[in-house]
Design a protein around this motif. Structure first.
Motif, PDB file in Angstrom:
ATOM      1  N   THR A   1      -5.670   5.654  -0.582  1.00 34.10           N
ATOM      2  CA  THR A   1      -6.033   4.379  -1.184  1.00 34.10           C
ATOM      3  C   THR A   1      -7.546   4.276  -1.337  1.00 34.10           C
ATOM      4  O   THR A   1      -8.289   4.433  -0.363  1.00 34.10           O
ATOM      5  CB  THR A   1      -5.540   3.211  -0.306  1.00 34.10           C
ATOM      6  OG1 THR A   1      -4.158   3.411  -0.010  1.00 34.10           O
ATOM      7  CG2 THR A   1      -5.744   1.879  -1.001  1.00 34.10           C
ATOM      8  N   LEU A   2      -7.994   3.987  -2.572  1.00 35.45           N
ATOM      9  CA  LEU A   2      -9.406   3.732  -2.820  1.00 35.45           C
ATOM     10  C   LEU A   2      -9.692   2.233  -2.851  1.00 35.45           C
ATOM     11  O   LEU A   2     -10.722   1.787  -2.356  1.00 35.45           O
ATOM     12  CB  LEU A   2      -9.839   4.368  -4.145  1.00 35.45           C
ATOM     13  CG  LEU A   2      -9.745   5.891  -4.215  1.00 35.45           C
ATOM     14  CD1 LEU A   2     -10.155   6.373  -5.606  1.00 35.45           C
ATOM     15  CD2 LEU A   2     -10.610   6.533  -3.147  1.00 35.45           C
ATOM     16  N   SER A   3      -8.797   1.474  -3.463  1.00 36.93           N
ATOM     17  CA  SER A   3      -8.933   0.011  -3.461  1.00 36.93           C
ATOM     18  C   SER A   3      -7.562  -0.606  -3.640  1.00 36.93           C
ATOM     19  O   SER A   3      -6.660   0.002  -4.223  1.00 36.93           O
ATOM     20  CB  SER A   3      -9.889  -0.470  -4.551  1.00 36.93           C
ATOM     21  OG  SER A   3      -9.319  -0.303  -5.827  1.00 36.93           O
ATOM     22  N   MET A   4      -7.434  -1.832  -3.131  1.00 32.68           N
ATOM     23  CA  MET A   4      -6.145  -2.509  -3.197  1.00 32.68           C
ATOM     24  C   MET A   4      -6.382  -4.017  -3.222  1.00 32.68           C
ATOM     25  O   MET A   4      -7.231  -4.534  -2.515  1.00 32.68           O
ATOM     26  CB  MET A   4      -5.306  -2.130  -1.970  1.00 32.68           C
ATOM     27  CG  MET A   4      -3.918  -2.714  -1.983  1.00 32.68           C
ATOM     28  SD  MET A   4      -2.899  -2.101  -0.619  1.00 32.68           S
ATOM     29  CE  MET A   4      -3.358  -3.234   0.661  1.00 32.68           C
ATOM     30  N   ASN A   5      -5.601  -4.700  -4.062  1.00 30.81           N
ATOM     31  CA  ASN A   5      -5.610  -6.160  -4.117  1.00 30.81           C
ATOM     32  C   ASN A   5      -4.219  -6.657  -3.793  1.00 30.81           C
ATOM     33  O   ASN A   5      -3.228  -6.085  -4.243  1.00 30.81           O
ATOM     34  CB  ASN A   5      -5.993  -6.651  -5.526  1.00 30.81           C
ATOM     35  CG  ASN A   5      -7.415  -6.299  -5.862  1.00 30.81           C
ATOM     36  OD1 ASN A   5      -8.334  -6.748  -5.216  1.00 30.81           O
ATOM     37  ND2 ASN A   5      -7.576  -5.458  -6.871  1.00 30.81           N
TER      38      ASN A   5
ATOM     39  N   GLU B   1       1.050  -0.473  -9.126  1.00 33.41           N
ATOM     40  CA  GLU B   1       1.311  -1.875  -8.805  1.00 33.41           C
ATOM     41  C   GLU B   1       2.592  -1.929  -7.993  1.00 33.41           C
ATOM     42  O   GLU B   1       3.422  -1.021  -8.066  1.00 33.41           O
ATOM     43  CB  GLU B   1       1.428  -2.729 -10.065  1.00 33.41           C
ATOM     44  CG  GLU B   1       2.598  -2.356 -10.953  1.00 33.41           C
ATOM     45  CD  GLU B   1       2.624  -3.106 -12.276  1.00 33.41           C
ATOM     46  OE1 GLU B   1       1.592  -3.683 -12.669  1.00 33.41           O
ATOM     47  OE2 GLU B   1       3.692  -3.109 -12.903  1.00 33.41           O
TER      48      GLU B   1
ATOM     49  N   THR C   1      -1.974  -4.505  -6.539  1.00 33.10           N
ATOM     50  CA  THR C   1      -2.417  -3.464  -7.442  1.00 33.10           C
ATOM     51  C   THR C   1      -3.353  -2.555  -6.647  1.00 33.10           C
ATOM     52  O   THR C   1      -3.988  -2.993  -5.678  1.00 33.10           O
ATOM     53  CB  THR C   1      -3.171  -4.022  -8.669  1.00 33.10           C
ATOM     54  OG1 THR C   1      -4.292  -4.809  -8.223  1.00 33.10           O
ATOM     55  CG2 THR C   1      -2.251  -4.869  -9.531  1.00 33.10           C
ATOM     56  N   GLY C   2      -3.429  -1.301  -7.059  1.00 32.96           N
ATOM     57  CA  GLY C   2      -4.290  -0.391  -6.315  1.00 32.96           C
ATOM     58  C   GLY C   2      -4.743   0.799  -7.124  1.00 32.96           C
ATOM     59  O   GLY C   2      -4.176   1.119  -8.175  1.00 32.96           O
ATOM     60  N   VAL C   3      -5.792   1.426  -6.612  1.00 34.29           N
ATOM     61  CA  VAL C   3      -6.320   2.666  -7.167  1.00 34.29           C
ATOM     62  C   VAL C   3      -6.250   3.704  -6.052  1.00 34.29           C
ATOM     63  O   VAL C   3      -6.645   3.433  -4.914  1.00 34.29           O
ATOM     64  CB  VAL C   3      -7.797   2.494  -7.623  1.00 34.29           C
ATOM     65  CG1 VAL C   3      -8.338   3.788  -8.198  1.00 34.29           C
ATOM     66  CG2 VAL C   3      -7.919   1.353  -8.619  1.00 34.29           C
TER      67      VAL C   3
ATOM     68  N   ASP D   1       0.829  -1.203   0.000  1.00 35.15           N
ATOM     69  CA  ASP D   1       0.000   0.000   0.000  1.00 35.15           C
ATOM     70  C   ASP D   1       0.867   1.259   0.000  1.00 35.15           C
ATOM     71  O   ASP D   1       0.641   2.193  -0.784  1.00 35.15           O
ATOM     72  CB  ASP D   1      -0.910  -0.029   1.223  1.00 35.15           C
ATOM     73  CG  ASP D   1      -1.898   1.116   1.278  1.00 35.15           C
ATOM     74  OD1 ASP D   1      -2.388   1.555   0.220  1.00 35.15           O
ATOM     75  OD2 ASP D   1      -2.197   1.572   2.395  1.00 35.15           O
TER      76      ASP D   1
ATOM     77  N   ARG E   1      -6.474   8.088  -4.944  1.00 35.34           N
ATOM     78  CA  ARG E   1      -6.974   9.430  -5.259  1.00 35.34           C
ATOM     79  C   ARG E   1      -5.999  10.437  -4.662  1.00 35.34           C
ATOM     80  O   ARG E   1      -5.557  10.285  -3.522  1.00 35.34           O
ATOM     81  CB  ARG E   1      -8.358   9.651  -4.681  1.00 35.34           C
ATOM     82  CG  ARG E   1      -8.880  11.070  -4.948  1.00 35.34           C
ATOM     83  CD  ARG E   1     -10.314  11.262  -4.557  1.00 35.34           C
ATOM     84  NE  ARG E   1     -11.234  10.403  -5.260  1.00 35.34           N
ATOM     85  CZ  ARG E   1     -11.745  10.626  -6.469  1.00 35.34           C
ATOM     86  NH1 ARG E   1     -11.397  11.731  -7.124  1.00 35.34           N
ATOM     87  NH2 ARG E   1     -12.580   9.804  -7.021  1.00 35.34           N
TER      88      ARG E   1
ATOM     89  N   THR F   1      -7.004  10.720  -9.988  1.00 31.78           N
ATOM     90  CA  THR F   1      -6.893   9.312  -9.599  1.00 31.78           C
ATOM     91  C   THR F   1      -5.715   8.687 -10.335  1.00 31.78           C
ATOM     92  O   THR F   1      -5.446   9.039 -11.481  1.00 31.78           O
ATOM     93  CB  THR F   1      -8.185   8.562  -9.972  1.00 31.78           C
ATOM     94  OG1 THR F   1      -9.287   9.227  -9.361  1.00 31.78           O
ATOM     95  CG2 THR F   1      -8.158   7.129  -9.501  1.00 31.78           C
TER      96      THR F   1
END
Length: 134
Positions: free
Chosen positions: A79-83, A112, A127-129, A58, A131, A108
């Motif tokens: 962080t908006l989303s993370m895998n 990775e 991986t992540g998105v 992250d 803002r 945004t």
């Protein structure tokens, strides 16, 4: 990896400093952190806790999209989303997290990251998105 050995403009965030992570490279769309393994990072199986990997991923992904080259012009990412994919366990004594911004726009960005150890073992990927804040 950055082409020049420019001085780092920021210290890692307080949490990363607390666990012992060091930012060793940071430039446009790239960052590298290193974390020596220590007993307090381990889980009941005596391997690093999954949260250690998730936190490193992250942080690396977030910083990778926030380099400005100007200490007075900081960019912050949220962080908006993370895998996270847990792939292996370390064979060495140090975790190395490298994050790369892979795309995005004005508000945004996508990133990775990979965690390896000094033996080259691939430990985890993410991986992540994110803002931009502020």
């Amino acid at each position: 990896m950055t082409d020049t050995a420019a001085p780092l403009l920021e210290e890692p965030n307080p949490f990363m400093r607390h666990v012992g992570a060091e930012m060793v490279d940071w430039g446009p769309d790239f960052v590298r952190f290193e974390l020596p393994l220590a007993p307090f990072l381990m889980n009941r199986y005596e391997i690093p806790h999954g949260g250690v990997y998730a936190s490193l991923l992250d942080t690396a992904m977030g910083y990778s999209g926030c380099y400005t080259g100007d200490a007075d012009n900081k960019k912050l990412g949220m962080t908006l989303s993370m895998n996270v994919q847990f792939l292996s366990q370390p064979k060495g004594t140090k975790l190395i997290a490298e994050g790369r911004r892979t795309g995005g726009g004005k508000r945004t960005f996508f990133s990775e990251a990979t965690i390896t150890d000094e033996t080259g073992e691939i430990i985890a990927t993410g991986t992540g998105v994110f803002r931009y804040r502020g």
